[in-house]
Design an enzyme around this catalytic site. Structure first.
Site, PDB file in Angstrom:
ATOM      1  N   HIS A 208       7.508   0.199   5.802  1.00 21.84           N
ATOM      2  CA  HIS A 208       6.303   0.891   6.302  1.00 21.84           C
ATOM      3  C   HIS A 208       5.928   0.398   7.715  1.00 21.84           C
ATOM      4  CE1 HIS A 208       2.552   3.208   4.783  1.00 21.84           C
ATOM      5  NE2 HIS A 208       2.685   3.369   6.081  1.00 21.84           N
TER       6      HIS A 208
ATOM      7  N   GLU B   6       4.927   1.103  -3.087  1.00 17.45           N
ATOM      8  CA  GLU B   6       5.330   0.019  -2.178  1.00 17.45           C
ATOM      9  C   GLU B   6       4.325  -1.138  -2.234  1.00 17.45           C
ATOM     10  OE1 GLU B   6       5.291   2.583   1.363  1.00 17.45           O
ATOM     11  OE2 GLU B   6       3.556   1.470   2.095  1.00 17.45           O
TER      12      GLU B   6
ATOM     13  N   ARG C 114       4.455   9.553   3.167  1.00 27.03           N
ATOM     14  CA  ARG C 114       4.057   8.762   2.005  1.00 27.03           C
ATOM     15  C   ARG C 114       5.141   8.877   0.933  1.00 27.03           C
ATOM     16  NH1 ARG C 114       1.051   6.478   4.830  1.00 27.03           N
ATOM     17  NH2 ARG C 114      -1.208   6.232   4.661  1.00 27.03           N
TER      18      ARG C 114
HETATM   19  C1  DGY Z   1      -1.180   5.408   8.258  1.00 27.60           C
HETATM   20  O1  DGY Z   1      -1.908   5.139   9.213  1.00 27.60           O
HETATM   21  O2  DGY Z   1      -1.507   6.168   7.350  1.00 27.60           O
HETATM   22  C2  DGY Z   1       0.158   4.792   8.269  1.00 27.60           C
HETATM   23  O3  DGY Z   1       0.870   5.044   7.124  1.00 27.60           O
HETATM   24  C3  DGY Z   1       0.092   3.317   8.567  1.00 27.60           C
HETATM   25  O4  DGY Z   1       1.249   3.088   9.326  1.00 27.60           O
END
Ligand code: DGY
Length: 326
Positions: A291, A273, A244
């Site tokens: 992402h 983002e 993240r």
């Molecule tokens: C999640 O599942 O948390 C991811 O960041 C999505 O790709």
């Protein structure tokens, strides 16, 4: 309790889902799909959730305490189409008696693959190399430029030795990397994969030619990659993030990238983002992705199926496998 067709729960789906997942949902539930596949504002999502019993959301839908307070009383479960759940205020959800589920396991491999892509892309200059070709700026082959950095045989520090961290470690072994990890608590012997445990994150950093961020975003990890921790990395280290954006202090990373203390970074996730810190766009030593960690056809379908498994269990009166509020 067996419910009749007319009595099927109504589910509000925040975003368009892979077709097999939408088809399955439609067979079991009454569904309010997001047919225009547009990111909904909080007010729009609240309006669509009116009268629904379940909400199927994505990481872009922020379930803040305020949002949850305004959520229609009829909602009983929130299933997030993600392993990460930092966008859901679990304390507020629990206080409202809501069930919350996520989708672990099924995206582990796809996300670890992207971590390796980022390591290779950042280290080997995939961004500027690709740009040279596209912009027809590719001069004659030269022994001295442009040059990147080796990945094979280097030291890799993994921040967060959970499912994805371990999958990164397995892949990095194929590159003969010397593995280190930091985790809140140590992992069982079988999960160490020959990596060396550092109880203190700060103690691992001097051993990291590469640092791969694979921990959850929590109050403890937000801003953990900052000017102090970056300074502990060896000169010329490479940082990659598939977890993240909030874990990284962008100002500190950008300063380290500009000074060369961090030679390159590979980033798939960003604070705020898709509105990323615009300074990243100006740097040549970053390899940036939007992402894409879990973004394969199979993985996104598996994530959706897992979310529906959780809804099904809940509405059968069972404990969903991925219940976060239990
Ligand atoms: C999640 O599942 O948390 C991811 O960041 C999505 O790709």
């Amino acid at each position: 309790m067996i419910r009749t067709v007319a009595d099927r729960p109504l589910i509000c789906v925040a975003r368009k889902l892979p077709k097999p997942v939408e088809d399955r949902l439609a067979k079991t539930y009454h569904v309010r799909f997001n047919v225009e596949d547009r990111q909904l504002t909080a007010d729009e999502l609240l309006a669509r959730a009116e009268g629904c019993e379940g909400l199927l959301i994505t990481p872009a839908d922020k379930m803040t305490a305020d949002f949850l307070k305004r959520l229609p009383e009829s909602i009983r479960i929130i299933a997030t189409f993600s392993v990460g759940f930092d966008h859901v205020d679990l304390t507020a959800a629990k206080a409202r008696g809501l069930a919350v589920t996520n989708t672990p396991d099924v995206l582990t491999n796809a996300t670890a693959d992207i971590a390796l892509l980022l390591m290779l892309g950042a280290a080997r200059g995939a961004y500027w190399g690709e740009r040279m070709v596209r912009e027809a700026n590719w001069g004659a082959w030269s022994p001295t430029h442009p040059l990147g950095h080796d990945v094979s045989g280097k030291r890799l520090g993994i921040l967060g030795m959970g499912r994805i961290g371990r999958a990164v470690a397995r892949r990095a072994k194929g590159f003969d990397m010397d593995l280190h990890y930091h985790n809140r608590s140590d992992v069982p012997e079988a999960d160490k994969l020959g990596a060396r445990y550092h109880k203190r994150f700060e103690d691992m950093l001097p051993h990291c030619d590469f640092l791969s961020i694979n921990c959850a975003s929590t109050p403890q990890t937000r801003g953990l990659i900052n000017d102090k921790t970056l300074a502990l990395l060896p000169q010329g280290a490479i940082v990659v993030n598939t977890a993240r954006g909030e874990i990284v202090d962008d100002g500190a990373l950008i300063a380290a990238l500009k000074s060369g203390h961090v030679a390159a970074a590979g980033l798939d996730v960003f604070r705020g983002e898709p509105n990323i810190d615009p300074r990243y766009r100006t740097l040549d030593n970053v390899f940036l992705l939007p992402h894409l960690g879990s973004a394969t056809h199979n993985t996104r379908t598996a994530m959706g199926m897992r979310a529906v498994d959780n809804l099904d269990a809940f509405f059968r009166g069972e404990r969903p496998r991925d219940l976060l509020t239990g």
